[in-house]
Design a protein around this motif. Structure first.
Motif, PDB file in Angstrom:
ATOM      1  N   ASN A   7      -1.418   7.887   3.145  1.00 53.40           N
ATOM      2  CA  ASN A   7      -1.259   7.433   1.766  1.00 53.40           C
ATOM      3  C   ASN A   7      -0.460   8.449   0.946  1.00 53.40           C
ATOM      4  O   ASN A   7       0.402   8.078   0.151  1.00 53.40           O
ATOM      5  CB  ASN A   7      -2.614   7.183   1.117  1.00 53.40           C
ATOM      6  CG  ASN A   7      -3.292   5.950   1.653  1.00 53.40           C
ATOM      7  OD1 ASN A   7      -2.652   5.051   2.178  1.00 53.40           O
ATOM      8  ND2 ASN A   7      -4.611   5.904   1.530  1.00 53.40           N
ATOM      9  N   ALA A   8      -0.742   9.721   1.131  1.00 55.16           N
ATOM     10  CA  ALA A   8      -0.003  10.766   0.413  1.00 55.16           C
ATOM     11  C   ALA A   8       1.463  10.764   0.818  1.00 55.16           C
ATOM     12  O   ALA A   8       2.354  10.938  -0.028  1.00 55.16           O
ATOM     13  CB  ALA A   8      -0.629  12.131   0.685  1.00 55.16           C
ATOM     14  N   TYR A   9       1.730  10.533   2.090  1.00 61.38           N
ATOM     15  CA  TYR A   9       3.116  10.481   2.564  1.00 61.38           C
ATOM     16  C   TYR A   9       3.864   9.301   1.950  1.00 61.38           C
ATOM     17  O   TYR A   9       5.008   9.425   1.531  1.00 61.38           O
ATOM     18  CB  TYR A   9       3.160  10.405   4.090  1.00 61.38           C
ATOM     19  CG  TYR A   9       4.549  10.266   4.644  1.00 61.38           C
ATOM     20  CD1 TYR A   9       5.463  11.309   4.547  1.00 61.38           C
ATOM     21  CD2 TYR A   9       4.976   9.093   5.255  1.00 61.38           C
ATOM     22  CE1 TYR A   9       6.751  11.192   5.047  1.00 61.38           C
ATOM     23  CE2 TYR A   9       6.260   8.971   5.759  1.00 61.38           C
ATOM     24  CZ  TYR A   9       7.143  10.020   5.642  1.00 61.38           C
ATOM     25  OH  TYR A   9       8.420   9.900   6.132  1.00 61.38           O
ATOM     26  N   VAL A  10       3.206   8.157   1.869  1.00 62.97           N
ATOM     27  CA  VAL A  10       3.822   6.976   1.261  1.00 62.97           C
ATOM     28  C   VAL A  10       4.138   7.259  -0.206  1.00 62.97           C
ATOM     29  O   VAL A  10       5.221   6.919  -0.694  1.00 62.97           O
ATOM     30  CB  VAL A  10       2.905   5.739   1.411  1.00 62.97           C
ATOM     31  CG1 VAL A  10       3.394   4.581   0.562  1.00 62.97           C
ATOM     32  CG2 VAL A  10       2.811   5.337   2.874  1.00 62.97           C
ATOM     33  N   MET A  11       3.209   7.892  -0.910  1.00 62.47           N
ATOM     34  CA  MET A  11       3.460   8.233  -2.315  1.00 62.47           C
ATOM     35  C   MET A  11       4.600   9.244  -2.425  1.00 62.47           C
ATOM     36  O   MET A  11       5.440   9.149  -3.319  1.00 62.47           O
ATOM     37  CB  MET A  11       2.187   8.780  -2.961  1.00 62.47           C
ATOM     38  CG  MET A  11       1.128   7.722  -3.168  1.00 62.47           C
ATOM     39  SD  MET A  11      -0.410   8.367  -3.836  1.00 62.47           S
ATOM     40  CE  MET A  11       0.125   9.130  -5.330  1.00 62.47           C
ATOM     41  N   TYR A  12       4.629  10.215  -1.538  1.00 61.23           N
ATOM     42  CA  TYR A  12       5.691  11.224  -1.529  1.00 61.23           C
ATOM     43  C   TYR A  12       7.054  10.559  -1.357  1.00 61.23           C
ATOM     44  O   TYR A  12       8.011  10.904  -2.051  1.00 61.23           O
ATOM     45  CB  TYR A  12       5.433  12.224  -0.398  1.00 61.23           C
ATOM     46  CG  TYR A  12       6.529  13.230  -0.190  1.00 61.23           C
ATOM     47  CD1 TYR A  12       6.592  14.372  -0.967  1.00 61.23           C
ATOM     48  CD2 TYR A  12       7.500  13.038   0.789  1.00 61.23           C
ATOM     49  CE1 TYR A  12       7.606  15.304  -0.778  1.00 61.23           C
ATOM     50  CE2 TYR A  12       8.514  13.954   0.982  1.00 61.23           C
ATOM     51  CZ  TYR A  12       8.558  15.083   0.194  1.00 61.23           C
ATOM     52  OH  TYR A  12       9.563  16.005   0.368  1.00 61.23           O
ATOM     53  N   CYS A  13       7.133   9.617  -0.432  1.00 59.01           N
ATOM     54  CA  CYS A  13       8.405   8.931  -0.182  1.00 59.01           C
ATOM     55  C   CYS A  13       8.817   8.048  -1.352  1.00 59.01           C
ATOM     56  O   CYS A  13       9.998   7.771  -1.539  1.00 59.01           O
ATOM     57  CB  CYS A  13       8.309   8.085   1.084  1.00 59.01           C
ATOM     58  SG  CYS A  13       8.191   9.061   2.588  1.00 59.01           S
ATOM     59  N   GLY A  14       7.843   7.610  -2.143  1.00 62.24           N
ATOM     60  CA  GLY A  14       8.130   6.726  -3.264  1.00 62.24           C
ATOM     61  C   GLY A  14       8.760   7.401  -4.459  1.00 62.24           C
ATOM     62  O   GLY A  14       9.350   6.736  -5.307  1.00 62.24           O
ATOM     63  N   PHE A  15       8.639   8.709  -4.556  1.00 64.34           N
ATOM     64  CA  PHE A  15       9.195   9.422  -5.695  1.00 64.34           C
ATOM     65  C   PHE A  15      10.637   9.833  -5.400  1.00 64.34           C
ATOM     66  O   PHE A  15      10.908  10.478  -4.392  1.00 64.34           O
ATOM     67  CB  PHE A  15       8.370  10.667  -6.028  1.00 64.34           C
ATOM     68  CG  PHE A  15       7.077  10.357  -6.704  1.00 64.34           C
ATOM     69  CD1 PHE A  15       7.054   9.963  -8.033  1.00 64.34           C
ATOM     70  CD2 PHE A  15       5.890  10.444  -6.014  1.00 64.34           C
ATOM     71  CE1 PHE A  15       5.855   9.672  -8.653  1.00 64.34           C
ATOM     72  CE2 PHE A  15       4.687  10.151  -6.620  1.00 64.34           C
ATOM     73  CZ  PHE A  15       4.663   9.757  -7.949  1.00 64.34           C
ATOM     74  N   PRO A  16      11.565   9.478  -6.290  1.00 68.61           N
ATOM     75  CA  PRO A  16      12.957   9.876  -6.073  1.00 68.61           C
ATOM     76  C   PRO A  16      13.124  11.377  -6.258  1.00 68.61           C
ATOM     77  O   PRO A  16      12.409  12.006  -7.030  1.00 68.61           O
ATOM     78  CB  PRO A  16      13.733   9.096  -7.140  1.00 68.61           C
ATOM     79  CG  PRO A  16      12.727   8.745  -8.181  1.00 68.61           C
ATOM     80  CD  PRO A  16      11.396   8.684  -7.498  1.00 68.61           C
ATOM     81  N   GLY A  17      14.037  11.934  -5.524  1.00 71.09           N
ATOM     82  CA  GLY A  17      14.309  13.370  -5.648  1.00 71.09           C
ATOM     83  C   GLY A  17      13.601  14.233  -4.621  1.00 71.09           C
ATOM     84  O   GLY A  17      13.953  15.392  -4.457  1.00 71.09           O
TER      85      GLY A  17
END
Length: 64
Positions: A7-17
């Motif tokens: 879940n943390a990885y998915v959130m990490y990938c969702g943020f641009p930059g």
């Protein structure tokens, strides 16, 4: 912890930059962030054997 990490990885990938990392690279970086404070604490413990402190310093890439 595995599901939380995904879940943390998915959130990490969702943020641009954020730099693009594979899930394995992200997991390794995450594990290092969790372990390094404890290793630093153990490195300062003079009651540990010299060999163990040398191994910890090698992992942390800190000269003893």
């Amino acid at each position: 912890m595995n599901i939380s990490l995904v879940n943390a990885y998915v959130m990490y990938c969702g943020f641009p930059g954020n730099p693009e990392l594979t899930r394995l690279e992200y997991t390794k970086n995450f594990a290092k962030e969790l372990v390094f404070p404890q290793l630093n604490c153990r490195l300062r413990n003079n009651r540990l054997s010299r060999e163990l402190r040398l191994n910890i310093s090698r992992i942390l890439q800190i000269p003893v």
